[in-house]
Scaffold this motif. Structure first.
Motif, mmCIF file in Angstrom:
data_model
loop_
_atom_site.group_PDB
_atom_site.id
_atom_site.type_symbol
_atom_site.label_atom_id
_atom_site.label_comp_id
_atom_site.label_asym_id
_atom_site.label_seq_id
_atom_site.Cartn_x
_atom_site.Cartn_y
_atom_site.Cartn_z
ATOM 1 N N ALA A 26 0.852 -1.188 0.000
ATOM 2 C CA ALA A 26 0.000 0.000 0.000
ATOM 3 C C ALA A 26 0.886 1.236 0.000
ATOM 4 O O ALA A 26 2.018 1.206 0.488
ATOM 5 C CB ALA A 26 -0.906 0.008 1.224
ATOM 6 N N GLY A 27 0.369 2.303 -0.530
ATOM 7 C CA GLY A 27 1.106 3.557 -0.565
ATOM 8 C C GLY A 27 0.185 4.721 -0.264
ATOM 9 O O GLY A 27 -1.034 4.607 -0.357
ATOM 10 N N THR A 28 0.783 5.830 0.101
ATOM 11 C CA THR A 28 0.027 7.041 0.391
ATOM 12 C C THR A 28 0.600 8.172 -0.457
ATOM 13 O O THR A 28 1.807 8.416 -0.426
ATOM 14 C CB THR A 28 0.133 7.404 1.881
ATOM 15 O OG1 THR A 28 -0.297 6.296 2.655
ATOM 16 C CG2 THR A 28 -0.709 8.606 2.215
ATOM 17 N N ASP A 29 -0.245 8.848 -1.193
ATOM 18 C CA ASP A 29 0.195 9.965 -2.025
ATOM 19 C C ASP A 29 0.205 11.230 -1.175
ATOM 20 O O ASP A 29 -0.837 11.677 -0.689
ATOM 21 C CB ASP A 29 -0.743 10.133 -3.225
ATOM 22 C CG ASP A 29 -0.279 11.236 -4.167
ATOM 23 O OD1 ASP A 29 0.874 11.691 -4.033
ATOM 24 O OD2 ASP A 29 -1.069 11.637 -5.035
ATOM 25 N N VAL A 30 1.400 11.801 -0.980
ATOM 26 C CA VAL A 30 1.531 13.006 -0.172
ATOM 27 C C VAL A 30 1.974 14.194 -1.021
ATOM 28 O O VAL A 30 2.381 15.216 -0.476
ATOM 29 C CB VAL A 30 2.531 12.781 0.989
ATOM 30 C CG1 VAL A 30 1.999 11.775 1.986
ATOM 31 C CG2 VAL A 30 3.893 12.388 0.475
ATOM 32 N N SER A 31 1.865 14.073 -2.332
ATOM 33 C CA SER A 31 2.350 15.141 -3.202
ATOM 34 C C SER A 31 1.572 16.446 -2.991
ATOM 35 O O SER A 31 2.165 17.523 -2.965
ATOM 36 C CB SER A 31 2.315 14.719 -4.669
ATOM 37 O OG SER A 31 1.021 14.302 -5.043
ATOM 38 N N ALA A 32 0.252 16.372 -2.815
ATOM 39 C CA ALA A 32 -0.541 17.588 -2.594
ATOM 40 C C ALA A 32 -0.140 18.237 -1.271
ATOM 41 O O ALA A 32 -0.008 19.475 -1.190
ATOM 42 C CB ALA A 32 -2.027 17.256 -2.598
ATOM 43 N N GLN A 33 0.060 17.432 -0.257
ATOM 44 C CA GLN A 33 0.479 17.955 1.049
ATOM 45 C C GLN A 33 1.867 18.596 0.935
ATOM 46 O O GLN A 33 2.123 19.653 1.500
ATOM 47 C CB GLN A 33 0.490 16.826 2.076
ATOM 48 C CG GLN A 33 0.853 17.249 3.461
ATOM 49 C CD GLN A 33 0.888 16.081 4.439
ATOM 50 O OE1 GLN A 33 0.662 14.938 4.077
ATOM 51 N NE2 GLN A 33 1.175 16.377 5.686
ATOM 52 N N ALA A 96 8.487 1.257 4.364
ATOM 53 C CA ALA A 96 8.396 0.360 5.507
ATOM 54 C C ALA A 96 8.001 -1.026 5.014
ATOM 55 O O ALA A 96 7.068 -1.172 4.220
ATOM 56 C CB ALA A 96 7.370 0.865 6.503
ATOM 57 N N VAL A 97 8.713 -2.034 5.471
ATOM 58 C CA VAL A 97 8.419 -3.413 5.091
ATOM 59 C C VAL A 97 8.198 -4.202 6.377
ATOM 60 O O VAL A 97 9.026 -4.167 7.278
ATOM 61 C CB VAL A 97 9.583 -4.033 4.275
ATOM 62 C CG1 VAL A 97 9.304 -5.492 3.979
ATOM 63 C CG2 VAL A 97 9.809 -3.256 2.997
ATOM 64 N N THR A 98 7.084 -4.885 6.458
ATOM 65 C CA THR A 98 6.780 -5.741 7.598
ATOM 66 C C THR A 98 6.689 -7.171 7.104
ATOM 67 O O THR A 98 5.964 -7.451 6.151
ATOM 68 C CB THR A 98 5.445 -5.332 8.258
ATOM 69 O OG1 THR A 98 5.518 -3.953 8.611
ATOM 70 C CG2 THR A 98 5.158 -6.158 9.487
ATOM 71 N N VAL A 99 7.414 -8.052 7.761
ATOM 72 C CA VAL A 99 7.447 -9.449 7.351
ATOM 73 C C VAL A 99 7.023 -10.303 8.542
ATOM 74 O O VAL A 99 7.493 -10.096 9.659
ATOM 75 C CB VAL A 99 8.870 -9.865 6.898
ATOM 76 C CG1 VAL A 99 8.913 -11.329 6.534
ATOM 77 C CG2 VAL A 99 9.320 -9.004 5.739
#
Length: 168
Positions: A26-33, A96-99
């Motif tokens: 999953a990713g979060t777009d923070v370009s506008a912020q 961040a990677v969670t395994v």
């Protein structure tokens, strides 16, 4: 945390460690912020420069103090905005990677099957019995003081009735 440029290679290497059960990316777009923070930073820096120009023109102590207070507040805002931008820069540079690893062949803990449902029915009955007792005790706690007051009132009424002579 993995550098963003090495994310895909890291995921591929982790998949080789064992049998991949599931994967969620999953990713979060923070370009506008990010753009908003940059614009607010430019605006705050322009305000600070204008205040510095006013400070150079200030003639009395009250004006100097007022302008310096404004400069202090604007400088605080600038530092806060720079911190938020740095936070976004740092967090977008890394992923961040969670395994979660589990040992193969590990026994799964499970409850014995209750094919007839008798044990489940007994457990539910005991639970419901205790719940009913809890409700009864709670209700007694709520109604109990009222019953005590009514009982005391009745005893006082009876006592007065016995002690006062009847008028005929």
């Amino acid at each position: 945390m993995v550098p963003a440029g090495h994310f895909d290679a890291t995921i591929d290497e982790l998949a080789k460690v064992g049998k991949l059960q599931s994967e969620h990316i999953a990713g979060t777009d923070v370009s506008a912020q990010y753009v908003d923070l940059r614009a607010r930073l430019a605006n705050a820096e322009a305000q600070r420069n204008a205040m510095l120009a006013l400070l150079a023109q200030a003639k009395n102590i009250n004006d100097i103090i007022a302008v310096q207070n404004q400069i202090g507040q604007i400088t605080g805002q600038i530092e806060q905005l720079k911190g938020q931008i740095k936070y976004l820069d740092d967090n977008t540079s890394y992923s961040a990677v969670t395994v979660t690893l589990t040992e193969s062949g590990a026994p799964v803990q499970s409850k014995p099957a209750d094919s007839w449902g008798f044990a489940t029915a007994l457990s539910d009955a005991a639970h419901n019995f205790v719940t009913t007792i809890n409700y009864f005790i709670t209700g007694l706690g709520a109604v109990g003081p009222i019953l005590v007051l009514v009982g005391l009132g009745y005893l006082v009424w009876r006592r007065r009735r016995v002690l006062l002579p009847r008028r005929a």
